[in-house]
Design an enzyme around this catalytic site. Structure first.
Site, PDB file in Angstrom:
ATOM      1  N   LYS A   1       4.903   4.479  -1.153  1.00 21.75           N
ATOM      2  CA  LYS A   1       6.402   4.693  -1.579  1.00 21.75           C
ATOM      3  C   LYS A   1       7.098   5.277  -0.304  1.00 21.75           C
ATOM      4  O   LYS A   1       6.492   6.259   0.166  1.00 21.75           O
ATOM      5  CB  LYS A   1       6.235   5.610  -2.817  1.00 21.75           C
ATOM      6  CG  LYS A   1       5.803   4.734  -4.046  1.00 21.75           C
ATOM      7  CD  LYS A   1       5.287   5.729  -5.125  1.00 21.75           C
ATOM      8  CE  LYS A   1       4.084   6.411  -4.750  1.00 21.75           C
ATOM      9  NZ  LYS A   1       3.521   7.437  -5.736  1.00 21.75           N
TER      10      LYS A   1
ATOM     11  N   GLU B   1      -4.005  -0.712 -12.395  1.00 22.50           N
ATOM     12  CA  GLU B   1      -3.733   0.848 -12.743  1.00 22.50           C
ATOM     13  C   GLU B   1      -2.756   0.604 -13.933  1.00 22.50           C
ATOM     14  O   GLU B   1      -1.978  -0.226 -14.284  1.00 22.50           O
ATOM     15  CB  GLU B   1      -3.173   1.594 -11.854  1.00 22.50           C
ATOM     16  CG  GLU B   1      -1.367   1.290 -11.307  1.00 22.50           C
ATOM     17  CD  GLU B   1      -0.814   2.448 -10.597  1.00 22.50           C
ATOM     18  OE1 GLU B   1      -0.384   3.182 -11.429  1.00 22.50           O
ATOM     19  OE2 GLU B   1      -0.627   2.114  -9.566  1.00 22.50           O
TER      20      GLU B   1
HETATM   21  N1  PSU Z   1       4.125   3.718  -7.182  1.00 16.93           N
HETATM   22  C1  PSU Z   1       5.035   3.369  -8.138  1.00 16.93           C
HETATM   23  N2  PSU Z   1       5.391   3.945  -9.434  1.00 16.93           N
HETATM   24  C2  PSU Z   1       4.260   4.801  -9.801  1.00 16.93           C
HETATM   25  C3  PSU Z   1       3.273   5.329  -8.924  1.00 16.93           C
HETATM   26  C4  PSU Z   1       3.363   4.592  -7.582  1.00 16.93           C
HETATM   27  O1  PSU Z   1       6.150   2.607  -7.914  1.00 16.93           O
HETATM   28  O2  PSU Z   1       4.462   5.341 -11.030  1.00 16.93           O
HETATM   29  C5  PSU Z   1       2.271   6.009  -9.566  1.00 16.93           C
HETATM   30  C6  PSU Z   1       0.629   5.453  -9.064  1.00 16.93           C
HETATM   31  O3  PSU Z   1      -0.046   5.562 -10.515  1.00 16.93           O
HETATM   32  C7  PSU Z   1       0.140   6.455  -7.929  1.00 16.93           C
HETATM   33  C8  PSU Z   1       0.550   7.562  -8.316  1.00 16.93           C
HETATM   34  O4  PSU Z   1      -1.351   6.470  -8.228  1.00 16.93           O
HETATM   35  O5  PSU Z   1       2.149   7.320  -8.738  1.00 16.93           O
HETATM   36  C9  PSU Z   1       0.698   8.873  -7.437  1.00 16.93           C
HETATM   37  O6  PSU Z   1       1.000  10.080  -7.871  1.00 16.93           O
HETATM   38  P1  PSU Z   1       0.972  11.267  -7.005  1.00 16.93           P
HETATM   39  O7  PSU Z   1       1.788  11.010  -5.845  1.00 16.93           O
HETATM   40  O8  PSU Z   1       1.172  12.487  -8.035  1.00 16.93           O
HETATM   41  O9  PSU Z   1      -0.327  11.536  -6.410  1.00 16.93           O
END
Ligand code: PSU
Ligand code: MN
Length: 301
Positions: free
Chosen positions: A159, A25
């Site tokens: 996370k 990604e």
């Molecule tokens: N984990 C990290 N840093 C990030 C992300 C995840 O340590 O920037 C990003 C990834 O791209 C993941 C996204 O797919 O956050 C998820 O965002 P949301 O919770 O808004 O779906």
């Protein structure tokens, strides 16, 4: 979208010849994911880790309105710069509006990887069910994409500021197998264990590849959960304290939706006095390495 997906020459060659490829990604490498110059280091280390295991790295992004799997050296600086966060649902808009740089989240990267024929994808941590989702409804689109795209996602769990128990429940309902990589416990990103068990433990890439070949629908994705290496783990007590105050601040500042994840990650980085940055780099690199092993095992079959 199909007509505008462009593969780099190297990735196209690898796919045509059945060589192992690992999709990555781009959010993590952009200013949204990590501050400079840690983001550039992350990209270098992830690509090097993939190549060290004999696989080809394929960064995913929309660049100047074109969806790409694999970037050339001229595009690297852009990948490590400012970006618009782009989930899977945003890809068609990024193309139509010719975004200069749409950085892929997990869901967007999986959509592009599957379309390109790349079976393995590495990230740091996936999105999931947020704490308080019963009120906000905030469930990351990453989870459905993991379950519904025929790609193996390799991550250090989800996370830590998410509701991990509910995230695992959601993956069960959506039909995505969760495989603990040499662990019985679902990892919590900065720490090796969330205290929650994974349904299956695997020791070898070969077993992951065999299971993937045996899936009951080609659209089924797997989640391989890889704990951060022991030497890079952060003290869970420090992380929890930083998390609690970041989430409180998030709520009182009225931050919602797609802005939550970048905000909380930024606050954790500040509050842990930089300890979270090296940990983030180490786990991303390690995940890329494990993903490359799995891609090689798949290619060998
Ligand atoms: N984990 C990290 N840093 C990030 C992300 C995840 O340590 O920037 C990003 C990834 O791209 C993941 C996204 O797919 O956050 C998820 O965002 P949301 O919770 O808004 O779906
Ligand atoms: Mn969300």
């Amino acid at each position: 979208m199909a007509s505008t997906l462009v593969l780099s020459d190297e990735v196209q060659h690898a796919i045509d010849n059945g060589l192992p490829v690992v999709a990555l990604e781009s959010t993590i490498f952009s200013h949204l994911g990590l501050p400079s110059p840690a983001n550039e280091e992350a990209l270098d280390r992830c690509e090097t880790a993939v190549r060290a295991k004999g696989a080809i790295p394929a960064v995913t992004a929309v660049i100047d309105g074109v969806a790409r799997v694999g970037i050339d050296s001229a595009q690297r600086a852009l990948i490590c710069g400012p970006a618009k966060k782009m989930a899977e649902r945003d890809i068609p808009i990024a193309i139509a509006q010719r975004w200069s740089y749409g950085a892929t989240t997990v869901s967007a990267a999986l959509a592009l990887a599957e379309q390109a024929g790349v079976a393995v994808f590495a990230t740091g941590g996936i999105g999931g069910v947020h704490r308080g989702a019963e009120l906000t409804g905030d469930v990351s689109a990453d989870l459905d994409a993991i379950a519904q795209r025929g790609v193996i996602t390799v991550s250090a769990g989800a996370k830590a500021f998410l509701d991990l128990a509910r995230t695992l429940e959601y993956l069960e309902t959506a039909g995505a197998p969760v495989l603990g990589w040499r662990t019985d416990m679902f990892p919590a990103f900065y720490t090796r264990s969330s205290g929650l068990p994974v349904p299956h433990r695997v020791e070898e890439a070969e077993v992951v590849a065999r299971a993937f070949m045996a899936r009951t629908r080609s659209s089924q994705g797997f989640l391989v959960a890889v704990p951060i290496p022991e030497t890079d783990e952060i003290d869970p007590i420090r992380v929890d304290a930083a998390l609690a105050s970041a989430l409180e601040e998030c709520a009182s500042a009225g931050i919602v939706g797609a802005a939550v994840t970048p905000f909380v990650l930024g606050r954790i980085a500040e509050a842990t006095a930089g300890a979270s940055l090296p940990a983030n780099l180490a786990l991303a690199e390690h995940n890329a390495s494990v993903a490359a092993e799995i891609a090689a095992a798949l290619a060998a079959r």
